[in-house]
Enzyme design. Structure first.
Site, PDB file in Angstrom:
ATOM      1  N   ASP A  89      -1.386  -0.366   6.179  1.00  0.00           N
ATOM      2  CA  ASP A  89      -1.652   0.258   7.477  1.00  0.00           C
ATOM      3  C   ASP A  89      -3.123   0.200   7.871  1.00  0.00           C
ATOM      4  O   ASP A  89      -3.463   0.482   9.020  1.00  0.00           O
ATOM      5  CB  ASP A  89      -1.244   1.733   7.436  1.00  0.00           C
ATOM      6  CG  ASP A  89      -2.157   2.540   6.530  1.00  0.00           C
ATOM      7  OD1 ASP A  89      -2.976   3.333   7.046  1.00  0.00           O
ATOM      8  OD2 ASP A  89      -2.100   2.351   5.301  1.00  0.00           O
ATOM      9  N   ASP A 120       0.879  -1.170   0.000  1.00  0.00           N
ATOM     10  CA  ASP A 120       0.000   0.000   0.000  1.00  0.00           C
ATOM     11  C   ASP A 120       0.916   1.220   0.000  1.00  0.00           C
ATOM     12  O   ASP A 120       2.097   1.133   0.364  1.00  0.00           O
ATOM     13  CB  ASP A 120      -0.883  -0.037   1.251  1.00  0.00           C
ATOM     14  CG  ASP A 120      -1.735   1.211   1.406  1.00  0.00           C
ATOM     15  OD1 ASP A 120      -2.349   1.627   0.410  1.00  0.00           O
ATOM     16  OD2 ASP A 120      -1.760   1.768   2.518  1.00  0.00           O
ATOM     17  N   ASP A 167      -0.039   5.032   0.910  1.00  0.00           N
ATOM     18  CA  ASP A 167      -0.223   6.071   1.927  1.00  0.00           C
ATOM     19  C   ASP A 167      -0.099   5.504   3.334  1.00  0.00           C
ATOM     20  O   ASP A 167      -0.787   4.550   3.697  1.00  0.00           O
ATOM     21  CB  ASP A 167      -1.586   6.732   1.760  1.00  0.00           C
ATOM     22  CG  ASP A 167      -1.754   7.359   0.381  1.00  0.00           C
ATOM     23  OD1 ASP A 167      -0.738   7.552  -0.303  1.00  0.00           O
ATOM     24  OD2 ASP A 167      -2.900   7.625  -0.010  1.00  0.00           O
TER      25      ASP A 167
END
Length: 277
Positions: free
Chosen positions: A197, A24, A26
């Site tokens: 996250d 991922d 961001d």
């Protein structure tokens, strides 16, 4: 276990294709929302107004404070689709190309850069999977030395966005994109890695054999702990440009395979990170 059974088990554990590491973007590789980070140059070029910049700054604050849940991601999708309707695609690409390093370089987590380098040195493909737009994600992924990226695509008519999302690379959409890449690039997902996250990326993490939570939000941290997944904390955003000024021998070796000599000592760093599980 009989010798033949042991042999069968060992063979079944061998990869049947290429191993990939899916990241991922961001808050996993970079410390901010990649889309919202470009609000200032978009404003400078007249694509958005001052009110939109303020909204983006507030959204960035909320994003960093608590992460983005499903409802927030859907609202962000609708907001961005509406906001960019009518934008010239080539102008967007030009803005990203001109401002990429000034905006993104200081945001990259050193730990993520080292982890990417480690996977590259192990012969794994690096894949960036993001809900942000492909015009932003693609150049960032290339700068990081990723092999390929997959991201949200907007519909384009006559060279301009029409305000409709063609493919939303989010939730199950990420898994769809990963499966497509696995087929076209012969990835063995059962032996591959994934890092994120957010609890919204739980499908992405479940799609591989080696999931890891990075800077997880509260829900993902709880889920990862219950499943026994590794949990890593990345907290050191650094300028890749400054690291390029003093490449080590390991970094130079990595640059030949990775194309990014700033990523030094990846294997050592990853070993230290794994020791903190």
């Amino acid at each position: 276990m009989t010798p033949s059974a042991s042999t069968d088990a060992a063979e079944s554990a061998q990869p049947t294709g290429t191993i990939a590491a899916f990241f991922d973007l961001d808050k996993t590789i970079i410390a901010k929302s990649s889309t919202l980070a470009f609000s200032k140059p978009f404003f400078d070029q007249g694509l958005i107004n001052r009110r939109a910049v303020l909204k983006s700054s507030y959204a960035q604050f909320l994003f960093l404070l608590s992460g983005a849940d499903h409802d927030q991601m859907e609202r962000m999708r609708a907001h961005i689709a509406s906001m960019c309707a009518g934008w010239d695609v080539e102008q967007v690409r030009s803005i990203v190309a001109e401002t990429l390093h000034d905006i993104v370089d200081p945001l990259v987590f050193a730990e993520a850069a080292d982890l990417i380098a480690d996977h590259k040195l192990r012969g794994h493909d690096i894949v960036v999977v993001s809900a942000s737009g492909e015009e932003i994600v693609g150049p960032i992924a290339e700068a990081l030395g990723a092999d390929i990226s997959t991201a949200t695509r907007m519909e384009v008519e006559n060279g301009r966005y029409n305000g409709t999302v063609e493919f939303y690379c989010y939730g199950e959409g990420k898994v769809e994109a990963m499966n497509t890449l696995a087929t076209s690039r012969n990835y063995d997902l059962s032996q591959s890695f994934a890092y994120s996250d957010s609890m919204t990326d739980l499908p992405m993490l479940h799609a591989v054999g080696h999931p890891t939570a990075v800077n997880p939000d509260r829900a993902l941290r709880k889920e990862a702990a219950s499943l026994g997944w590794p949990i890593l904390t990345f907290s050191n955003p650094v300028s890749l440009r400054s690291r390029l000024q003093k490449p080590s021998g390991t970094a130079v070796a990595a640059s030949a395979a990775v194309g990014l000599s700033a990523l030094a000592a990846g294997a050592i760093t990853y070993g230290l990170l794994r020791g903190k599980r």
